[in-house]
Design a protein around this motif. Structure first.
Motif, PDB file in Angstrom:
ATOM      1  N   PRO A  41       5.139   8.966  -1.051  1.00 41.31           N
ATOM      2  CA  PRO A  41       6.162   9.563  -0.611  1.00 41.31           C
ATOM      3  C   PRO A  41       6.602   9.146   0.885  1.00 41.31           C
ATOM      4  O   PRO A  41       5.781   8.706   1.684  1.00 41.31           O
ATOM      5  CB  PRO A  41       5.885  10.947  -0.839  1.00 41.31           C
ATOM      6  N   TRP A  42       7.739   9.676   1.289  1.00 38.52           N
ATOM      7  CA  TRP A  42       7.986   9.048   2.609  1.00 38.52           C
ATOM      8  C   TRP A  42       7.388   9.995   3.695  1.00 38.52           C
ATOM      9  O   TRP A  42       7.176   9.559   4.697  1.00 38.52           O
ATOM     10  CB  TRP A  42       9.694   9.410   2.753  1.00 38.52           C
ATOM     11  N   TRP A  43       6.916  11.112   3.301  1.00 37.25           N
ATOM     12  CA  TRP A  43       6.342  11.830   4.403  1.00 37.25           C
ATOM     13  C   TRP A  43       4.737  11.314   4.612  1.00 37.25           C
ATOM     14  O   TRP A  43       4.428  11.660   5.836  1.00 37.25           O
ATOM     15  CB  TRP A  43       6.268  13.483   3.963  1.00 37.25           C
ATOM     16  N   VAL A  44       4.253  10.628   3.663  1.00 36.37           N
ATOM     17  CA  VAL A  44       3.009   9.877   4.038  1.00 36.37           C
ATOM     18  C   VAL A  44       3.130   8.934   5.044  1.00 36.37           C
ATOM     19  O   VAL A  44       2.363   8.816   5.991  1.00 36.37           O
ATOM     20  CB  VAL A  44       2.336   9.342   2.824  1.00 36.37           C
ATOM     21  N   LYS A  45       4.176   8.133   4.721  1.00 34.15           N
ATOM     22  CA  LYS A  45       4.421   6.972   5.864  1.00 34.15           C
ATOM     23  C   LYS A  45       4.848   7.331   7.177  1.00 34.15           C
ATOM     24  O   LYS A  45       4.459   6.878   8.057  1.00 34.15           O
ATOM     25  CB  LYS A  45       5.461   6.037   5.224  1.00 34.15           C
ATOM     26  N   TRP A  46       5.651   8.471   7.216  1.00 33.35           N
ATOM     27  CA  TRP A  46       6.404   8.821   8.317  1.00 33.35           C
ATOM     28  C   TRP A  46       5.723  10.155   9.281  1.00 33.35           C
ATOM     29  O   TRP A  46       6.152  10.391  10.319  1.00 33.35           O
ATOM     30  CB  TRP A  46       7.952   9.070   8.462  1.00 33.35           C
ATOM     31  N   VAL A  47       4.934  10.897   8.296  1.00 35.12           N
ATOM     32  CA  VAL A  47       4.423  12.004   8.998  1.00 35.12           C
ATOM     33  C   VAL A  47       2.768  11.806   8.935  1.00 35.12           C
ATOM     34  O   VAL A  47       2.166  12.048  10.007  1.00 35.12           O
ATOM     35  CB  VAL A  47       4.818  13.292   8.254  1.00 35.12           C
ATOM     36  N   ALA A  48       2.162  11.981   7.904  1.00 38.61           N
ATOM     37  CA  ALA A  48       0.726  12.052   7.941  1.00 38.61           C
ATOM     38  C   ALA A  48       0.055  10.739   8.588  1.00 38.61           C
ATOM     39  O   ALA A  48      -0.842  11.119   9.193  1.00 38.61           O
ATOM     40  CB  ALA A  48       0.304  11.903   6.246  1.00 38.61           C
ATOM     41  N   VAL A  49       0.445   9.546   8.262  1.00 45.71           N
ATOM     42  CA  VAL A  49      -0.020   8.358   9.042  1.00 45.71           C
ATOM     43  C   VAL A  49      -0.248   8.494  10.567  1.00 45.71           C
ATOM     44  O   VAL A  49      -1.228   8.390  11.096  1.00 45.71           O
ATOM     45  CB  VAL A  49       0.218   7.111   8.483  1.00 45.71           C
TER      46      VAL A  49
ATOM     47  N   ILE B 119       0.748  -1.131   0.149  1.00 46.72           N
ATOM     48  CA  ILE B 119      -0.153   0.114  -0.018  1.00 46.72           C
ATOM     49  C   ILE B 119       0.854   1.272   0.188  1.00 46.72           C
ATOM     50  O   ILE B 119       0.586   2.320  -0.768  1.00 46.72           O
ATOM     51  CB  ILE B 119      -0.827  -0.082   1.266  1.00 46.72           C
ATOM     52  N   PHE B 120       1.889   1.186   0.787  1.00 48.47           N
ATOM     53  CA  PHE B 120       2.926   2.275   0.901  1.00 48.47           C
ATOM     54  C   PHE B 120       3.951   2.440  -0.143  1.00 48.47           C
ATOM     55  O   PHE B 120       4.805   3.354  -0.166  1.00 48.47           O
ATOM     56  CB  PHE B 120       3.330   2.580   2.286  1.00 48.47           C
ATOM     57  N   ALA B 121       3.937   1.461  -0.734  1.00 54.48           N
ATOM     58  CA  ALA B 121       5.141   1.273  -1.746  1.00 54.48           C
ATOM     59  C   ALA B 121       5.195   2.508  -2.713  1.00 54.48           C
ATOM     60  O   ALA B 121       6.391   3.054  -3.126  1.00 54.48           O
ATOM     61  CB  ALA B 121       5.074   0.122  -2.445  1.00 54.48           C
ATOM     62  N   GLY B 122       4.202   2.964  -3.322  1.00 51.47           N
ATOM     63  CA  GLY B 122       4.399   4.031  -4.277  1.00 51.47           C
ATOM     64  C   GLY B 122       4.119   5.565  -3.737  1.00 51.47           C
ATOM     65  O   GLY B 122       3.958   6.633  -4.243  1.00 51.47           O
TER      66      GLY B 122
END
Length: 69
Positions: A9-17, A4-7
């Motif tokens: 950006p890094w900030w979605v995985k480490w900041v937004a979620v 799901i998180f493969a495509g």
């Protein structure tokens, strides 16, 4: 989950979620942390009161052994 998180950006995985998780579960997290801190405080007060009681009883018994009635 990684797919799901493969495509993304890094900030979605480490900041937004994590921010979304804190907003959604923030009240639950705060209440659990508050309960644990309150419980630890009550345990600390209990230990201090029992220790004080033991100290007073030992002091009283040692002073009553010295004096002749």
């Amino acid at each position: 989950m990684r797919q799901i998180f493969a495509g993304m950006p890094w900030w979605v995985k480490w900041v937004a979620v994590p921010l979304i998780a804190i907003v959604v579960f923030g009240g639950l997290i705060a209440s659990v942390v508050g309960f644990v801190i309150g419980l630890l405080f009550k345990v600390l007060v209990f230990v201090v009161l029992v220790g004080g009681l033991i100290f007073v009883v030992r002091k009283f018994l040692s002073s009553s052994e010295r004096s002749d009635w």
